[in-house]
Structure formats: structure tokens, C-alpha cells
Design a protein around this motif. Structure first.
Motif, PDB file in Angstrom:
ATOM      1  N   GLN A 132     -29.510  50.052  51.215  1.00 55.26           N
ATOM      2  CA  GLN A 132     -28.587  50.939  51.923  1.00 55.26           C
ATOM      3  C   GLN A 132     -28.219  50.354  53.284  1.00 55.26           C
ATOM      4  O   GLN A 132     -29.051  50.351  54.197  1.00 55.26           O
ATOM      5  CB  GLN A 132     -29.226  52.311  52.135  1.00 55.26           C
ATOM      6  N   PRO A 133     -26.988  49.893  53.454  1.00 53.42           N
ATOM      7  CA  PRO A 133     -26.551  49.446  54.776  1.00 53.42           C
ATOM      8  C   PRO A 133     -26.619  50.610  55.769  1.00 53.42           C
ATOM      9  O   PRO A 133     -26.332  51.756  55.406  1.00 53.42           O
ATOM     10  CB  PRO A 133     -25.105  49.000  54.554  1.00 53.42           C
ATOM     11  N   MET A 134     -27.027  50.320  56.994  1.00 56.96           N
ATOM     12  CA  MET A 134     -27.233  51.364  58.003  1.00 56.96           C
ATOM     13  C   MET A 134     -26.410  51.090  59.251  1.00 56.96           C
ATOM     14  O   MET A 134     -26.277  49.937  59.666  1.00 56.96           O
ATOM     15  CB  MET A 134     -28.724  51.425  58.368  1.00 56.96           C
ATOM     16  N   LEU A 135     -25.904  52.150  59.829  1.00 57.81           N
ATOM     17  CA  LEU A 135     -25.262  52.089  61.136  1.00 57.81           C
ATOM     18  C   LEU A 135     -26.189  52.762  62.127  1.00 57.81           C
ATOM     19  O   LEU A 135     -26.601  53.901  61.910  1.00 57.81           O
ATOM     20  CB  LEU A 135     -23.907  52.809  61.112  1.00 57.81           C
ATOM     21  N   VAL A 136     -26.549  52.057  63.196  1.00 57.98           N
ATOM     22  CA  VAL A 136     -27.378  52.625  64.257  1.00 57.98           C
ATOM     23  C   VAL A 136     -26.476  52.905  65.445  1.00 57.98           C
ATOM     24  O   VAL A 136     -25.854  51.990  65.990  1.00 57.98           O
ATOM     25  CB  VAL A 136     -28.523  51.673  64.671  1.00 57.98           C
TER      26      VAL A 136
ATOM     27  N   TYR B 156     -37.328  40.194  57.545  1.00 58.27           N
ATOM     28  CA  TYR B 156     -36.066  39.814  58.153  1.00 58.27           C
ATOM     29  C   TYR B 156     -35.074  40.926  57.830  1.00 58.27           C
ATOM     30  O   TYR B 156     -34.801  41.208  56.664  1.00 58.27           O
ATOM     31  CB  TYR B 156     -35.550  38.473  57.618  1.00 58.27           C
ATOM     32  N   VAL B 157     -34.572  41.566  58.863  1.00 59.28           N
ATOM     33  CA  VAL B 157     -33.589  42.624  58.705  1.00 59.28           C
ATOM     34  C   VAL B 157     -32.272  42.100  59.275  1.00 59.28           C
ATOM     35  O   VAL B 157     -32.123  41.994  60.494  1.00 59.28           O
ATOM     36  CB  VAL B 157     -34.026  43.916  59.441  1.00 59.28           C
ATOM     37  N   PRO B 158     -31.313  41.728  58.406  1.00 56.80           N
ATOM     38  CA  PRO B 158     -30.025  41.246  58.903  1.00 56.80           C
ATOM     39  C   PRO B 158     -29.349  42.343  59.730  1.00 56.80           C
ATOM     40  O   PRO B 158     -29.143  43.447  59.245  1.00 56.80           O
ATOM     41  CB  PRO B 158     -29.228  40.941  57.632  1.00 56.80           C
TER      42      PRO B 158
ATOM     43  N   ALA C  90     -20.202  42.082  68.981  1.00 55.86           N
ATOM     44  CA  ALA C  90     -20.858  40.956  69.647  1.00 55.86           C
ATOM     45  C   ALA C  90     -20.712  39.649  68.882  1.00 55.86           C
ATOM     46  O   ALA C  90     -21.114  38.606  69.377  1.00 55.86           O
ATOM     47  CB  ALA C  90     -22.343  41.258  69.847  1.00 55.86           C
ATOM     48  N   GLY C  91     -20.124  39.688  67.677  1.00 52.10           N
ATOM     49  CA  GLY C  91     -20.106  38.493  66.852  1.00 52.10           C
ATOM     50  C   GLY C  91     -18.778  37.775  66.798  1.00 52.10           C
ATOM     51  O   GLY C  91     -18.444  37.175  65.802  1.00 52.10           O
ATOM     52  N   PHE C  92     -18.002  37.814  67.861  1.00 53.95           N
ATOM     53  CA  PHE C  92     -16.691  37.162  67.828  1.00 53.95           C
ATOM     54  C   PHE C  92     -16.818  35.664  68.038  1.00 53.95           C
ATOM     55  O   PHE C  92     -17.551  35.202  68.899  1.00 53.95           O
ATOM     56  CB  PHE C  92     -15.776  37.754  68.906  1.00 53.95           C
ATOM     57  N   ASP C  93     -16.068  34.927  67.230  1.00 56.05           N
ATOM     58  CA  ASP C  93     -16.064  33.471  67.408  1.00 56.05           C
ATOM     59  C   ASP C  93     -14.821  33.056  68.196  1.00 56.05           C
ATOM     60  O   ASP C  93     -14.082  33.891  68.691  1.00 56.05           O
ATOM     61  CB  ASP C  93     -16.160  32.765  66.048  1.00 56.05           C
ATOM     62  N   ASP C  94     -14.584  31.765  68.306  1.00 54.59           N
ATOM     63  CA  ASP C  94     -13.486  31.259  69.132  1.00 54.59           C
ATOM     64  C   ASP C  94     -12.106  31.696  68.634  1.00 54.59           C
ATOM     65  O   ASP C  94     -11.169  31.774  69.401  1.00 54.59           O
ATOM     66  CB  ASP C  94     -13.533  29.725  69.188  1.00 54.59           C
TER      67      ASP C  94
ATOM     68  N   GLU D 108     -20.463  42.870  57.270  1.00 57.13           N
ATOM     69  CA  GLU D 108     -21.433  42.428  56.283  1.00 57.13           C
ATOM     70  C   GLU D 108     -22.873  42.641  56.740  1.00 57.13           C
ATOM     71  O   GLU D 108     -23.784  42.572  55.937  1.00 57.13           O
ATOM     72  CB  GLU D 108     -21.216  40.946  55.966  1.00 57.13           C
ATOM     73  N   ALA D 109     -23.112  42.863  58.028  1.00 55.48           N
ATOM     74  CA  ALA D 109     -24.476  43.037  58.528  1.00 55.48           C
ATOM     75  C   ALA D 109     -25.090  44.274  57.878  1.00 55.48           C
ATOM     76  O   ALA D 109     -24.482  45.346  57.861  1.00 55.48           O
ATOM     77  CB  ALA D 109     -24.475  43.176  60.049  1.00 55.48           C
ATOM     78  N   ASP D 110     -26.305  44.114  57.345  1.00 54.73           N
ATOM     79  CA  ASP D 110     -26.982  45.248  56.710  1.00 54.73           C
ATOM     80  C   ASP D 110     -27.247  46.371  57.707  1.00 54.73           C
ATOM     81  O   ASP D 110     -27.162  47.540  57.366  1.00 54.73           O
ATOM     82  CB  ASP D 110     -28.300  44.793  56.072  1.00 54.73           C
ATOM     83  N   VAL D 111     -27.602  45.987  58.921  1.00 52.58           N
ATOM     84  CA  VAL D 111     -27.824  46.971  59.981  1.00 52.58           C
ATOM     85  C   VAL D 111     -26.861  46.641  61.111  1.00 52.58           C
ATOM     86  O   VAL D 111     -26.947  45.580  61.731  1.00 52.58           O
ATOM     87  CB  VAL D 111     -29.287  46.946  60.487  1.00 52.58           C
TER      88      VAL D 111
END
Length: 147
Positions: free
Chosen positions: A33-37, A60-62, A68-72, A81-84
Motif C-alpha cells: 500500500q503506497p502511503m502519503l505522509v 528499506y522503505v522507498p 524535493a526530487g527535481f532534476d536539472d 513512484e515513491a512508496d512513501v
């Protein structure tokens, strides 16, 4: 829809309440179950992000902080896609079926299940009692667990 309230009782969770969040995220991942915190603020989101890496050396909890994950090139780096997904208030992200709420207000919108962490400090439990009443008025199935 369901609301689960986790009352902190064990010393390890009293000392570090976010450890309970990590354990709940690990259980959600194991159940697929993907979770939003919903973090209270960016500082809490960053603290939880750090703790997710170290709370259990065998797990390991992805996870990722929303935004926060922006690239160039401006791509989000697979944020969806992040599970959490840890969302500070300034991040505008859609709710997932499973939401863990660390904020001061009840979660509004569509979800299947919301998890609420209840502090050990009796004086801090008032807002959670109010949330219990709000969720009950909305017709959610309520459960309480001593942790």
C-alpha cells in the motif's frame, strides 16, 4: 473509509514519535500500500526523511519528500513512484488511499484509510480527540491501537 488512531505508549515511541511513523510505513510497504505522509512542516518532513534511512538497518522503505526530487530538466524524478511520499504543507500532492496525518487538522478529501499518531503527552491529545469526533461525524469507521 476508516480512521486508525495509534496511541503512543511504548518508551521507544515516546522518545521518538516519528519511529512509529517509520514502522507504520514499513507495514504499509509490506502490504503493498503506497502511503502519503502529511508532515506538519518541512523540518518534520526532513527529520522523517532522515529517520526512514536509519530506523531499521534491515529495512528499506522507498520514500521521498514531495517536491524535493527535481532534476536539472525540472522532472520530478519519479515522485509519484515513491512508496512513501512525505508531503510538507507547501507541497500540493493528491491524496493516496492510505494517508498518515501528522498535521493539526483532520484530513479532508477522498481516501480509504487515514492513520493518526496520538502523542503520549496527555495535554497534547485534545486536538486528536476533536479529530476523532470529526471523523466519526463524517461516518468513518474508527479504531484505536495502543503502541
Amino acid at each position: 473509509m476508516r480512521a486508525d488512531f495509534y496511541l503512543i505508549a511504548k518508551p521507544r515511541f515516546r522518545d521518538e514519535p516519528l519511529l512509529l511513523v517509520c514502522e507504520l510505513a514499513k507495514k504499509a510497504l509490506a502490504a503493498g500500500q503506497p502511503m502519503l505522509v502529511l508532515a506538519r512542516d518541512m523540518a518534520q518532513a526532513e527529520q522523517l526523511d532522515d529517520l526512514m534511512w536509519s530506523f531499521d538497518p534491515d529495512a528499506y522503505v522507498p520514500h521521498q519528500i514531495a517536491g524535493a526530487g527535481f532534476d536539472d530538466e525540472g522532472d520530478d524524478g519519479g515522485e509519484d513512484e515513491a512508496d512513501v511520499l512525505i508531503a510538507p504543507p507547501e507541497a500540493d500532492v493528491p491524496l493516496r488511499p492510505l494517508v498518515l496525518n501528522l498535521r493539526d487538522a483532520a484530513v479532508e478529501g477522498a481516501f480509504q484509510r487515514v492513520l493518526e499518531v496520538v502523542p503520549a503527552d496527555e495535554s497534547a491529545r485534545g486536538p486528536l480527540r476533536e479529530r476523532w469526533t470529526q471523523y466519526k461525524a463524517r461516518g468513518l469507521d474508527l479504531k484505536k491501537y495502543d503502541m
